[in-house]
Design a protein around this motif. Sequence first.
Motif, PDB file in Angstrom:
ATOM      1  N   SER A 219      66.807   3.057   2.236  1.00  0.00           N
ATOM      2  CA  SER A 219      65.375   3.371   2.227  1.00  0.00           C
ATOM      3  C   SER A 219      64.721   3.193   0.858  1.00  0.00           C
ATOM      4  O   SER A 219      63.512   3.415   0.724  1.00  0.00           O
ATOM      5  CB  SER A 219      65.154   4.813   2.710  1.00  0.00           C
ATOM      6  OG  SER A 219      65.773   5.743   1.835  1.00  0.00           O
ATOM      7  N   LEU A 220      65.483   2.787  -0.145  1.00  0.00           N
ATOM      8  CA  LEU A 220      64.915   2.589  -1.480  1.00  0.00           C
ATOM      9  C   LEU A 220      63.919   1.437  -1.473  1.00  0.00           C
ATOM     10  O   LEU A 220      64.158   0.395  -0.875  1.00  0.00           O
ATOM     11  CB  LEU A 220      66.027   2.305  -2.496  1.00  0.00           C
ATOM     12  CG  LEU A 220      66.982   3.458  -2.819  1.00  0.00           C
ATOM     13  CD1 LEU A 220      68.081   2.970  -3.752  1.00  0.00           C
ATOM     14  CD2 LEU A 220      66.238   4.623  -3.445  1.00  0.00           C
ATOM     15  N   GLU A 221      62.820   1.636  -2.141  1.00  0.00           N
ATOM     16  CA  GLU A 221      61.811   0.588  -2.256  1.00  0.00           C
ATOM     17  C   GLU A 221      62.298  -0.490  -3.231  1.00  0.00           C
ATOM     18  O   GLU A 221      62.874  -0.173  -4.278  1.00  0.00           O
ATOM     19  CB  GLU A 221      60.486   1.167  -2.763  1.00  0.00           C
ATOM     20  CG  GLU A 221      59.809   2.124  -1.788  1.00  0.00           C
ATOM     21  CD  GLU A 221      59.276   1.401  -0.566  1.00  0.00           C
ATOM     22  OE1 GLU A 221      58.987   0.180  -0.668  1.00  0.00           O
ATOM     23  OE2 GLU A 221      59.163   2.039   0.494  1.00  0.00           O
ATOM     24  N   PRO A 222      62.083  -1.759  -2.922  1.00  0.00           N
ATOM     25  CA  PRO A 222      62.483  -2.841  -3.834  1.00  0.00           C
ATOM     26  C   PRO A 222      61.781  -2.692  -5.185  1.00  0.00           C
ATOM     27  O   PRO A 222      60.623  -2.287  -5.251  1.00  0.00           O
ATOM     28  CB  PRO A 222      62.038  -4.114  -3.112  1.00  0.00           C
ATOM     29  CG  PRO A 222      61.889  -3.718  -1.675  1.00  0.00           C
ATOM     30  CD  PRO A 222      61.466  -2.276  -1.687  1.00  0.00           C
ATOM     31  N   MET A 223      62.478  -3.033  -6.256  1.00  0.00           N
ATOM     32  CA  MET A 223      61.886  -2.968  -7.589  1.00  0.00           C
ATOM     33  C   MET A 223      60.847  -4.064  -7.762  1.00  0.00           C
ATOM     34  O   MET A 223      61.030  -5.199  -7.319  1.00  0.00           O
ATOM     35  CB  MET A 223      62.984  -3.127  -8.647  1.00  0.00           C
ATOM     36  CG  MET A 223      63.956  -1.960  -8.707  1.00  0.00           C
ATOM     37  SD  MET A 223      63.152  -0.424  -9.243  1.00  0.00           S
ATOM     38  CE  MET A 223      62.543  -0.901 -10.845  1.00  0.00           C
ATOM     39  N   GLN A 224      59.745  -3.735  -8.410  1.00  0.00           N
ATOM     40  CA  GLN A 224      58.668  -4.693  -8.634  1.00  0.00           C
ATOM     41  C   GLN A 224      58.883  -5.514  -9.901  1.00  0.00           C
ATOM     42  O   GLN A 224      58.219  -6.514 -10.120  1.00  0.00           O
ATOM     43  CB  GLN A 224      57.325  -3.945  -8.729  1.00  0.00           C
ATOM     44  CG  GLN A 224      56.962  -3.187  -7.467  1.00  0.00           C
ATOM     45  CD  GLN A 224      56.868  -4.093  -6.256  1.00  0.00           C
ATOM     46  OE1 GLN A 224      56.235  -5.154  -6.304  1.00  0.00           O
ATOM     47  NE2 GLN A 224      57.508  -3.701  -5.155  1.00  0.00           N
ATOM     48  N   GLU A 225      59.823  -5.082 -10.725  1.00  0.00           N
ATOM     49  CA  GLU A 225      60.120  -5.816 -11.947  1.00  0.00           C
ATOM     50  C   GLU A 225      61.625  -5.945 -12.119  1.00  0.00           C
ATOM     51  O   GLU A 225      62.393  -5.179 -11.550  1.00  0.00           O
ATOM     52  CB  GLU A 225      59.518  -5.105 -13.168  1.00  0.00           C
ATOM     53  CG  GLU A 225      60.002  -3.680 -13.349  1.00  0.00           C
ATOM     54  CD  GLU A 225      59.418  -3.030 -14.584  1.00  0.00           C
ATOM     55  OE1 GLU A 225      59.224  -3.751 -15.585  1.00  0.00           O
ATOM     56  OE2 GLU A 225      59.177  -1.820 -14.554  1.00  0.00           O
ATOM     57  N   ASN A 226      62.040  -6.920 -12.885  1.00  0.00           N
ATOM     58  CA  ASN A 226      63.454  -7.177 -13.132  1.00  0.00           C
ATOM     59  C   ASN A 226      63.905  -6.348 -14.333  1.00  0.00           C
ATOM     60  O   ASN A 226      63.527  -6.636 -15.465  1.00  0.00           O
ATOM     61  CB  ASN A 226      63.670  -8.670 -13.384  1.00  0.00           C
ATOM     62  CG  ASN A 226      65.128  -9.028 -13.455  1.00  0.00           C
ATOM     63  OD1 ASN A 226      65.978  -8.305 -12.931  1.00  0.00           O
ATOM     64  ND2 ASN A 226      65.436 -10.136 -14.092  1.00  0.00           N
ATOM     65  N   VAL A 227      64.687  -5.307 -14.074  1.00  0.00           N
ATOM     66  CA  VAL A 227      65.123  -4.395 -15.133  1.00  0.00           C
ATOM     67  C   VAL A 227      66.616  -4.580 -15.374  1.00  0.00           C
ATOM     68  O   VAL A 227      67.429  -4.426 -14.461  1.00  0.00           O
ATOM     69  CB  VAL A 227      64.832  -2.927 -14.769  1.00  0.00           C
ATOM     70  CG1 VAL A 227      65.255  -2.010 -15.911  1.00  0.00           C
ATOM     71  CG2 VAL A 227      63.357  -2.736 -14.442  1.00  0.00           C
ATOM     72  N   THR A 228      66.976  -4.914 -16.614  1.00  0.00           N
ATOM     73  CA  THR A 228      68.380  -5.082 -16.966  1.00  0.00           C
ATOM     74  C   THR A 228      68.907  -3.794 -17.608  1.00  0.00           C
ATOM     75  O   THR A 228      68.178  -3.103 -18.330  1.00  0.00           O
ATOM     76  CB  THR A 228      68.577  -6.250 -17.935  1.00  0.00           C
ATOM     77  OG1 THR A 228      67.719  -6.067 -19.074  1.00  0.00           O
ATOM     78  CG2 THR A 228      68.236  -7.563 -17.258  1.00  0.00           C
ATOM     79  N   ASP A 286      69.353  -6.965 -25.707  1.00  0.00           N
ATOM     80  CA  ASP A 286      68.002  -7.090 -25.156  1.00  0.00           C
ATOM     81  C   ASP A 286      67.854  -6.407 -23.793  1.00  0.00           C
ATOM     82  O   ASP A 286      66.826  -6.579 -23.125  1.00  0.00           O
ATOM     83  CB  ASP A 286      67.632  -8.566 -25.016  1.00  0.00           C
ATOM     84  CG  ASP A 286      67.315  -9.197 -26.369  1.00  0.00           C
ATOM     85  OD1 ASP A 286      66.888  -8.460 -27.280  1.00  0.00           O
ATOM     86  OD2 ASP A 286      67.520 -10.420 -26.512  1.00  0.00           O
ATOM     87  N   ALA A 287      68.853  -5.664 -23.358  1.00  0.00           N
ATOM     88  CA  ALA A 287      68.763  -4.972 -22.072  1.00  0.00           C
ATOM     89  C   ALA A 287      67.593  -3.984 -22.083  1.00  0.00           C
ATOM     90  O   ALA A 287      67.318  -3.338 -23.103  1.00  0.00           O
ATOM     91  CB  ALA A 287      70.059  -4.219 -21.769  1.00  0.00           C
ATOM     92  N   ASP A 288      66.898  -3.870 -20.959  1.00  0.00           N
ATOM     93  CA  ASP A 288      65.731  -2.987 -20.880  1.00  0.00           C
ATOM     94  C   ASP A 288      66.115  -1.517 -20.945  1.00  0.00           C
ATOM     95  O   ASP A 288      65.368  -0.690 -21.476  1.00  0.00           O
ATOM     96  CB  ASP A 288      64.979  -3.242 -19.566  1.00  0.00           C
ATOM     97  CG  ASP A 288      64.461  -4.661 -19.481  1.00  0.00           C
ATOM     98  OD1 ASP A 288      63.752  -5.091 -20.407  1.00  0.00           O
ATOM     99  OD2 ASP A 288      64.779  -5.347 -18.486  1.00  0.00           O
ATOM    100  N   CYS A 289      67.280  -1.175 -20.376  1.00  0.00           N
ATOM    101  CA  CYS A 289      67.739   0.220 -20.339  1.00  0.00           C
ATOM    102  C   CYS A 289      69.184   0.316 -20.786  1.00  0.00           C
ATOM    103  O   CYS A 289      69.949  -0.648 -20.676  1.00  0.00           O
ATOM    104  CB  CYS A 289      67.650   0.784 -18.919  1.00  0.00           C
ATOM    105  SG  CYS A 289      66.007   1.161 -18.331  1.00  0.00           S
TER     106      CYS A 289
END
Length: 363
Positions: A219-228, A286-289
């Motif tokens: 049921s998780l909503e798809p991510m709107q951005e590409n997060v690494t 350069d990973a976002d998180c």
Amino acid sequence: MKKMIALIALLWGVFAVQTALAELPVVTEKLDLEAAKNFAVDRLEGGYSLITVQNGGRFLLIPAGMDAPDGLDADIMLLYMPLDNLFVASTSTVALMDEIGVLSAVTQTTYDVEDWYLPSVKQAVQDGQIAYIGHYKQPDFERIALNPPKLAVFSTMIEGTPDVREKLDELGIPLLVDSSALEETPLGRMEWMKLYGVLLGRENEASTAFDAQKQKIESLEPMQENVTVAMFYITSKGALYVRNNGDYMVKMLELAGGRYAPEGLGTGESGTRQMEMEAFYLVAGDADCILYMGQLGGRPKTLSQLIERNTLLADFKAVQNGRVYCTGADYFQQAGRLGDLIEDMNRMLSGDDAALNHIMKLE
């Protein structure tokens, strides 16, 4: 005459074998599994269940008041229902049992009070309902022999302690090796609760709990951005360990909608590998998180405490942008709630920090 006698003996032997085989219960159905590949349960006539664990043994579960059928292979271990008085030397197994409401069946473990973060388990050990009987490499077999369990459950780590296996066999205690860590997917790991549901008479509860966690993931909503996301930990001696791309934690991240950095590292391999920090920075800086795995070496409580472990971390994009997280104390004991953890990862990816339960943001 001798040839005749030999022929009669041969025919009698064939008849005896066929008779013994004919007395074995036949398979009526198989336990339906969606993701787990390392165990199987065959339903047999008469209410018996034949459990096969990959590299972990075969077991015949015998209904209360019934006897074992004739003609069983010598390697099949007999388990008489109801099962109780279990010796469980695996935190993930205990967590799965707790999730389906059969914690009362566990009476012995190799983890003491301070090792537990699940409230119900911690309380049970503290109250003596579950006895701590020493480290899994050297359990107190004298205490175990005073109250022999009906079944011992170890993780695959027992492969490194053959003397423990030999001692259990000497005491006549059946051993089941939980191979859930070898499953290819998080759902496969979690589906092992269905095995314990069969063993402990809680199949409906196991199916319900599994379906609830599966639904959370779906049921998780798809991510709107590409997060690494970079996932790693540093030992007390300063050694850096990162997750291989085939690890279940990476697959959890992908189910949550994220992308692991670095890509292609240990493709198809599970577990972790050691890297030099400079090399890791080049592929994951350069990973976002950052999701720091609070394991060996402890769990930093603040961002500055993390940077103290290696000053090069200050140059990571995630550190500079304030998107650094750490697994909570109970994270690796939530084997029955991987859907909850994936949900937390999804919140981390979307920046919904206030709703985190098993992951904390480092400030």
